[in-house]
Design a protein around this motif. Sequence first.
Motif, mmCIF file in Angstrom:
data_model
loop_
_atom_site.group_PDB
_atom_site.id
_atom_site.type_symbol
_atom_site.label_atom_id
_atom_site.label_comp_id
_atom_site.label_asym_id
_atom_site.label_seq_id
_atom_site.Cartn_x
_atom_site.Cartn_y
_atom_site.Cartn_z
ATOM 1 N N SER A 88 0.827 -1.183 -0.089
ATOM 2 C CA SER A 88 -0.169 -0.117 -0.029
ATOM 3 C C SER A 88 0.793 1.196 -0.032
ATOM 4 O O SER A 88 0.381 2.426 -0.653
ATOM 5 N N LEU A 89 2.147 1.183 0.780
ATOM 6 C CA LEU A 89 2.850 2.256 0.915
ATOM 7 C C LEU A 89 3.482 2.464 -0.679
ATOM 8 O O LEU A 89 3.646 3.620 -1.132
ATOM 9 N N LEU A 90 3.911 1.326 -1.338
ATOM 10 C CA LEU A 90 4.475 1.403 -2.776
ATOM 11 C C LEU A 90 3.100 2.280 -3.640
ATOM 12 O O LEU A 90 3.599 3.122 -4.519
ATOM 13 N N ASP A 91 1.914 1.771 -3.454
ATOM 14 C CA ASP A 91 0.976 2.106 -4.520
ATOM 15 C C ASP A 91 0.781 3.899 -4.280
ATOM 16 O O ASP A 91 0.722 4.605 -4.987
ATOM 17 N N ALA A 92 1.021 4.482 -2.725
ATOM 18 C CA ALA A 92 0.770 5.554 -2.471
ATOM 19 C C ALA A 92 1.658 6.383 -2.932
ATOM 20 O O ALA A 92 1.622 7.544 -3.294
ATOM 21 N N LEU A 93 3.016 5.987 -2.872
ATOM 22 C CA LEU A 93 4.246 6.618 -3.246
ATOM 23 C C LEU A 93 4.354 6.640 -4.984
ATOM 24 O O LEU A 93 5.073 7.348 -5.588
ATOM 25 N N GLY A 94 3.326 5.971 -5.711
ATOM 26 C CA GLY A 94 3.505 5.865 -7.111
ATOM 27 C C GLY A 94 4.940 4.937 -7.433
ATOM 28 O O GLY A 94 5.244 5.016 -8.526
ATOM 29 N N ILE A 95 5.198 3.998 -6.646
ATOM 30 C CA ILE A 95 6.560 3.234 -7.065
ATOM 31 C C ILE A 95 5.907 1.891 -7.560
ATOM 32 O O ILE A 95 5.173 1.368 -6.844
ATOM 33 N N ASP A 96 6.352 1.413 -8.629
ATOM 34 C CA ASP A 96 5.931 0.106 -9.299
ATOM 35 C C ASP A 96 6.958 -1.061 -8.520
ATOM 36 O O ASP A 96 6.104 -1.840 -8.226
ATOM 37 N N PRO A 118 5.050 -10.743 -5.828
ATOM 38 C CA PRO A 118 6.333 -10.749 -6.392
ATOM 39 C C PRO A 118 6.637 -9.688 -7.449
ATOM 40 O O PRO A 118 7.830 -9.433 -7.777
ATOM 41 N N GLU A 119 5.834 -9.383 -8.244
ATOM 42 C CA GLU A 119 5.767 -8.518 -9.289
ATOM 43 C C GLU A 119 6.122 -6.968 -8.899
ATOM 44 O O GLU A 119 6.561 -6.188 -9.588
ATOM 45 N N ARG A 120 6.054 -6.710 -7.534
ATOM 46 C CA ARG A 120 6.158 -5.569 -7.107
ATOM 47 C C ARG A 120 7.619 -5.500 -6.384
ATOM 48 O O ARG A 120 8.043 -4.389 -5.827
ATOM 49 N N VAL A 121 8.200 -6.517 -6.163
ATOM 50 C CA VAL A 121 9.532 -6.812 -5.292
ATOM 51 C C VAL A 121 10.706 -6.825 -6.133
ATOM 52 O O VAL A 121 11.003 -8.025 -6.796
#
Length: 305
Positions: A88-96, A118-121
């Motif tokens: 959720s933090l990645l989403d909020a920051l706009g980090i893929d 895993p697609e986000r890491v």
Amino acid sequence: MEYKTIETTVLRVAYYEYGPQDGWAVILSHGFPYDIHAYDGVVPILEKSGARVIVPYLRGFGPTRFLSSATVTMRSGQQAALGSDLISLLDALGIDKAVLAGFDWGGLASCVAAVLWPERVAGLVSYAGYDVYNRVINRSPNDPELECVQWYQHLFQSERGRECLSQHRHKLCKMLWRQWSPTWNFSDREYDQTATSFDNPDFVDIVVHAYRHAHGTANGDPALQDLEEKLAARPKIIVPAVTLDGTRDPLKPGGTAAHGEMFQGRHEHFVYDVGHAFPLEAPEAFAEAILLVHKWMSHGSSSSK
């Protein structure tokens, strides 16, 4: 430097950010009972490498708060909640995609995110090893010496334990620092700058729930049940990963080298003569592990070694 805040679906996360906005992203997650200061020695090394470094306060720590103050909003400390918070933090920051690195609860959160998303890491650094639990297995006793070291987990199963943590949180947590890192001579100043994070109004509820859920004595958040069922199967981690051990950590007797079978992507394991607070005791080594994962990323390597 002042912290920033950003809203996710559940939290208003307080975090520090370092390095260029267009740098390669890494999120450093602390554990219990620590906070963002665990990475004070790690951040400058990563900054010099061009990383965009995000260091959040976990739920229940420091200035991070739930968006809803209503008592019906569950103050869950379960593993699915911690891993979901990272995504959720990645989403909020706009980090893929980002490298996720952590120890203790932060290692657990990072491993959970790597397993489920895993697609986000882009890569993982975990102290210690494959840090995802199965609640059924956790009901079985450990060796008596380890059970003794885990006294705080047993204490938190009772309401007396909740009151002890509530009334004596600073003394109790300082004891844990000393017991878990027996050769690290931290100062009162070092401890005190972290201990203020334990005054978060949700700290006690989240800590108690974390250990009750892990031991199978408390139900989890119903909204996270599907994720917990996936985690109970202990899926393997497919992203590139570096795992770390500390030979002086009484919580990890014998280390976690045997966890190697749980990593299907490229994986390296390193052991250092330190205790549980790895990034505080050996910040250079922790940073080097992250830089190694970044090197693999740069060379497009995700194959098994």
